[in-house]
Structures are given as C-alpha cells and as structure tokens.
Design an enzyme around this catalytic site. Sequence first.
Site, PDB file in Angstrom:
ATOM      1  CE  LYS A 182       5.595  87.868   9.335  1.00  0.00           C
ATOM      2  NZ  LYS A 182       4.266  87.349   9.751  1.00  0.00           N
ATOM      3  CB  THR A 193       2.860  82.825   7.044  1.00  0.00           C
ATOM      4  OG1 THR A 193       3.406  82.153   5.934  1.00  0.00           O
ATOM      5  CG2 THR A 193       1.987  83.955   6.523  1.00  0.00           C
ATOM      6  CG  ASN A 403       4.877  76.043  17.144  1.00  0.00           C
ATOM      7  OD1 ASN A 403       4.170  76.926  16.684  1.00  0.00           O
ATOM      8  ND2 ASN A 403       6.132  75.851  16.754  1.00  0.00           N
ATOM      9  CB  SER A 408      -4.691  80.080  19.952  1.00  0.00           C
ATOM     10  OG  SER A 408      -5.678  79.112  19.702  1.00  0.00           O
TER      11      SER A 408
END
Lengths: 408, 408
Positions: A182, A193, A403, A408
């Site tokens: 992944k 990550t 991004n 967040s």
Amino acid sequence: MSDAVSPLATPFPDLPAISGVTPRVARAGYKNWGRCDLTYVELAEGTTVAGVFTRNVCCSSEVEIGRANVAQGHARALVVNAGNSNAFTGYRGREAVEQIMSQVAEHLGCAANQVFVSSTGVIGVPLPKDKAREGVSNALAASECSWEEVARTISTTDTFPKGATATAMIGDTKVNISAVIKGSGMIAPDMATMLGYLFTDAAVAPGFLQECLAQANRRTFSCITVDSDTSTSDTVLAFATGKAGNVPLASFDDAGADAFAAAIHDVCRQLAHLVVRDGEGASKFIAVTVTGAVSDESAHRVGLAIANSPLVKTAIAGEDANWGRVVMAVGKAGEPADRDKLSIGFGGIWAAREGLPLADYDEAPVAAHLRGQDITIEVDLGLGQGRTQVWTCDLTHGYISINADYRS
Amino acid sequence: MSDAVSPLATPFPDLPAISGVTPRVARAGYKNWGRCDLTYVELAEGTTVAGVFTRNVCCSSEVEIGRANVAQGHARALVVNAGNSNAFTGYRGREAVEQIMSQVAEHLGCAANQVFVSSTGVIGVPLPKDKAREGVSNALAASECSWEEVARTISTTDTFPKGATATAMIGDTKVNISAVIKGSGMIAPDMATMLGYLFTDAAVAPGFLQECLAQANRRTFSCITVDSDTSTSDTVLAFATGKAGNVPLASFDDAGADAFAAAIHDVCRQLAHLVVRDGEGASKFIAVTVTGAVSDESAHRVGLAIANSPLVKTAIAGEDANWGRVVMAVGKAGEPADRDKLSIGFGGIWAAREGLPLADYDEAPVAAHLRGQDITIEVDLGLGQGRTQVWTCDLTHGYISINADYRS
C-alpha cells in the site's frame, strides 16, 4: 480506498496462495470506513522473516519494535492496522503495539517478538487499545480471505489494490512469492504511507532472506519517490514459510539462490512501480536513467535530484521537453558533473549532447513520447561507469488538490 | 513582468540615488517583450565589488566569469540581460559575455574584468551577439533612469518590481545602500532566477565588502526556498563607490563596520523576503524558526527540510495545522532529533510538546493564524542551542499552473 482511481492503475494480478500463510481481515473500527481495517496473517511455525524500515528518525513504535524483532529472524503472525498510524504517540502508542503482540502470541502460543505489527493513518492519536483488542479477536475468528482483500484492507488513501508475484526454481523445487503493498505518496494526507509484505513458501535462512530483501530494496523501493517526503512508518517485510520443501537457502553459494534473489527483486520492483502508479495526483509514470556517473551511488543521488525536482515533475505534467530543468537538477545534486559533458534525452532521443542543444534536434517524436503515460528521461554525465534507474510520477493539480484542498 | 501580481506584493520603496552609480536601461530585443530588457549600471572609478554565486555545478558562463572577476575586487560597470539566461550554451555563450565585457571596457577605458555581466531567461540558446552589441550601444547612449526602472528591466517572470534600502553611520558619515532584486522561484519557467544587486556610496575595501555580503548571504538568501530547485544563474553582487567619503572600512575592527554590516544584512533580508513574496503561485509567506538543535548548521538543515517539504507547503496552502507533516519533515532531515523531545507550534502556539500532542490544545487561534498571509512555524528540537530562521511560501495550484500548464 479512494473513489477516484489513478489513471495509471493496473488490474490486481492472480496471486497464488502460499503454503503456511493464512490471511484474514476484520473490522476494528479505527475510522468510520464501514469496511475491514485490520489484517491478520498467520504464519506456519518455522517461518523466517526479514525487514527494511524507514530511516525517518521520528519513526513510529511499530517501526522501532519491528526493527528490533526482525533481528531474531522468526515470525508467526503479522497484524496491519489501517486508519491510524500510531506515530508520535509516545508510551501510549508503544503500549498498544505491545498489547497486540501479546494477544496474538497468547493465541498462537509463541513468543511476542514473533508477532509483527504495522499501522498507517492519522498521526498523533494513540491506537485505541479497546478497538485493537476487539479487531484482533474478530480477525482470529475470521475465515481465510483473498490476497486482494488483504491489499484492500491494508490500504488508506490508495486508489487501487496492489499485488505482485514471481516464482523461482530452487533445485527441482518451484517456490512462489505473493506480495501486497500500500502507498500513494511517501506520505498521503493523513500520514498514510508505504507498507509492503512478501510471502514465500521457500525455505530461507533469515540472514539470507534479509540479504536478498536489502539488496532488492536498494534497487527498487529506495529508487522511487513521489514527493521526496520520507514517512515515519515505511516498512517492507518478507516472510518465508519453508513449506515448498526446497533445500534451505543460506547464502548466494547455494544452488537456486540467485534465482530466488532475482524473484524477490522482481516482486519488489513490481510493487515499487505500483506505488508510483498510485502516486498522489499522478498522470504519468517517469523512469529516470542516469549513466556515466563517477559511481552508482553518485548516479543515484543525481537521479533522485531529477526525480524530486518540482520543476522537472511539472514540466513532464505539462508534456514539455524542458531539458533545461533537467540540467538544473543535475547541477544542484551536489555530485560530480561537468556541464560540457552532459547529455540529456527524453524517450530515448537526445535533446542535448555534451553540453550543447542538438542542432538537428527533432522535437516531434519527443513531443509524441511526452503525450504518453510512460515517460523516460535519459541523462549521461560522461564521466565514468556509474549508473542508476529511479522512478517517479509527475506533479499535477491533483497533488495540490489531495494535499491542500482540505483541512485535517 | 507577469500580468497577475502576487497577493503578497509590496509597493516599490523610495530608493535614494547612490553617488557614483548611474543606471540606464535599453532594448536589446532578446524577446518580443516591447519593453527594455538590458540594464547598464555605470560605476565610478575606485568602486569595489563583492559577490556570491549559485553552487549549481551546471552554472552559466556569466557565473563562472563573474566569480573569477570578483577576486580582483574592483568594478566599473554592470550589464544585466533579461529574457535569455545564456546557460548551457558552451563556448558560444562565453564569447557573448566576453564581447559585452570588451565593448563596455573599451567605452570606459577600463580592464574588461571590471565589467560584470548577468543573464536570465531561456536556456540553451546562446545570447545573440548582434542584439547584445546593439543593446549595449543603446544603453551607453541612454539617459539615467530610476531604480524602479532598473528593477522592472532585470525582471523576467516576476510579478512586481523589488527594491530595498538601508543606511548606516560610519563615524560622522551617513552611507546609503540601494538595492534591487529579481526572482520568482529558484527557477521560473524559462530558467529565470534570482539576481540581486546592492549599491552603496560607502568606501569599503573589497575583502571586507565580501565578508559582509557572504555573512549576510548565509542568513538571508541561503535561508529562502520556493521550490528547492537551485538555479544555474543565481548571483548577488555588492558595489561600493566610496563617494560618501567615510574613512574606508577594511575590517570589523573599524569604527562603523558593525553598523555597515548590519545595514547590508538588513537590505539582503528585505530582498530575500521579496523574492519569497513573489514565489511562483505563493499565497502565504511562511517563516520557519528552528530552536534547540545541536548546532546552527543542523537547525538550518532541519529548517530547509521543513520549508522544502511539499506536504508541509500544501498543508499551509490548505490552512491546515498539520503538525504531523512537520514531524515527518524533521525526521527526514538526517539531523539529530529525538521524537520524544520535539515540540511544534504555529503562530506561536504549541500544538505538540515533547513528543505528544497537547491535551488542551486550542485549535481556534491557530486556525485564525493560518487564515492570514504571514504564517510562522516554530520547531523546538529540545537538544541544544542551535537555531535558525528560514523563509518560504506555500505550494498552490498557482505553482502547478505556472510550471505545468504550458509548453516551452
């Protein structure tokens, strides 16, 4: 898994089952995903293990503990959490990992340090112990699942599931490698990550398995970059159950060792390319070949300077044969280079040779090449025999959207 | 000059004329810009010079020759070409620079190595000698122009003209510094890049002028980054005519030397910030302060790892207090850091202290700070006394549009 699939996605391949490896998935509910988020892979007794880990000094407890446990060479289980990276969570994060190791070790009757744990997802939030405990319980009771389910369950912001396979002959014995990975950027929005796992039925001593994995890593995972950002959780583990029954491999002197190492390398290269193909916002896959450097290491650093350059990556996104930006990237790498010996090409066609633009340079075939999805950049430094190949993707509005266009 | 002005632009300041410095602009016609593209600055006899240059090993002939000529310490003229960087053009590029030096030296009756030449713009195209010759002739015959005209004429993809000024007292004598700079990214689309020029009427020995400029450079121009790409042409030159009549400065032991060095540093910092404010696609100006490092050099490398991280820069563009990405950038810098001693803040408010998110962390004031245009990121490594401050801008769709949405 994200909704919009990368334009560079490839279908999930048929991965053979590996004798001695039993994958299962379950729901721990780390996020409100409504899908499985905990992967449990049981490994037969006698399975050996090797691992390579991120060099980021702010790494997660999973990485710290995993690095220490690889040293003893044996594994009985792998647990992968998706949705919470458990990074930057201090002693509480460490306790959660130790709880998972104990719970599985008790179930299997093995040493806790033979249970390997990985986590990716949001950072700064300790992995909730209650959810982890219930998720592991669910997984231990689940029935065996497919490799594609494993690939989907370990994913976070990936846009497609990723797997690879290869076989090798060791003497008269055919051995299989099935692997999943992944990753969608060195770091995806929530510190998702790269996590990769290779499973083989070959019998391989841990030291030699480590040698094969480390060697492959240097020429594959260490040669890819999406955005130059090194994650806190990157982990690749290889498990060898020995169930194929070959004469165990312990060094490159053994018959079949080269073939096995080549198969490991093959799988790692496939996995590495898949991560780039799912790079955040990627619209083109870029292979950068550097030759004529003073050493392979020097070539590698020049290659990464090119592959990490925002200006080179945006030029490829714009389908622009802007070799001047490649010159710039070579020059900033801090490696030996001589402007007047430098040659640069795209798609196998030189645009500049030995420090000068080619007088008869025909842009048409280069332009046609750059309109494709698989792009090559060739750089010859004209100094020595050092060479490398590194892989990256272009830098597009998609990367910014993923991004920057959210909080967040 | 570009049409769309950066949202971070500031008005061009009043720059005083500097005795002994006569700027003129003219048209060489390197591009079909319909505006002046050649700047000529005549300097009085006795003017001293200092310079700092790009470390990119694929630098232009202008940089190679300029670096060699700074060593003799004296200057009579500066010529700046806009629209053609003359980089990666081999011996033909070198001949064009030498032609300009000879033409001006003949006119002034000085040594050719007292004529300094810079060029930015497209690369790989030798500067056309005929256009250069005519442009220089026009400039030699032109009347004196304003500093703002100079700032506009040296620009390529800049969106606003940039200048700065400072004064210092050397004994009873007031000395002036007027300076201009261009740059909009370490490299703009056509290898446009950073060129800065400081002019002072102070009397300063070349060695000490070099010392002041190099010291200021380390803490200003070397502390900014737009996209981590190091250009092939970056140049900053300082010229001191001596017309103010102060007792000449030759070392830091001289009265007024500290004040003069501080004024040079002040001007360099202003200029460096202006380049970041015109960074390609910039919508926010970001100051990164790193404290508690094992050394200033270590702090500097950590600061640049943060300022160059695409994930940190996109987070700021998205007004997202994503301190996890800052952790990642600290960890990948390759410098001593301890995850459990690391503290991270935005706008002077800590989000994480000593390796853990703050339990009582109030996001509201941080969110308000991030909605502004001037952003600060604070990182304390908790290891030693090393510190730095570096400056960058955010990474936005504008950067991609400028660098990918066109073909050269």
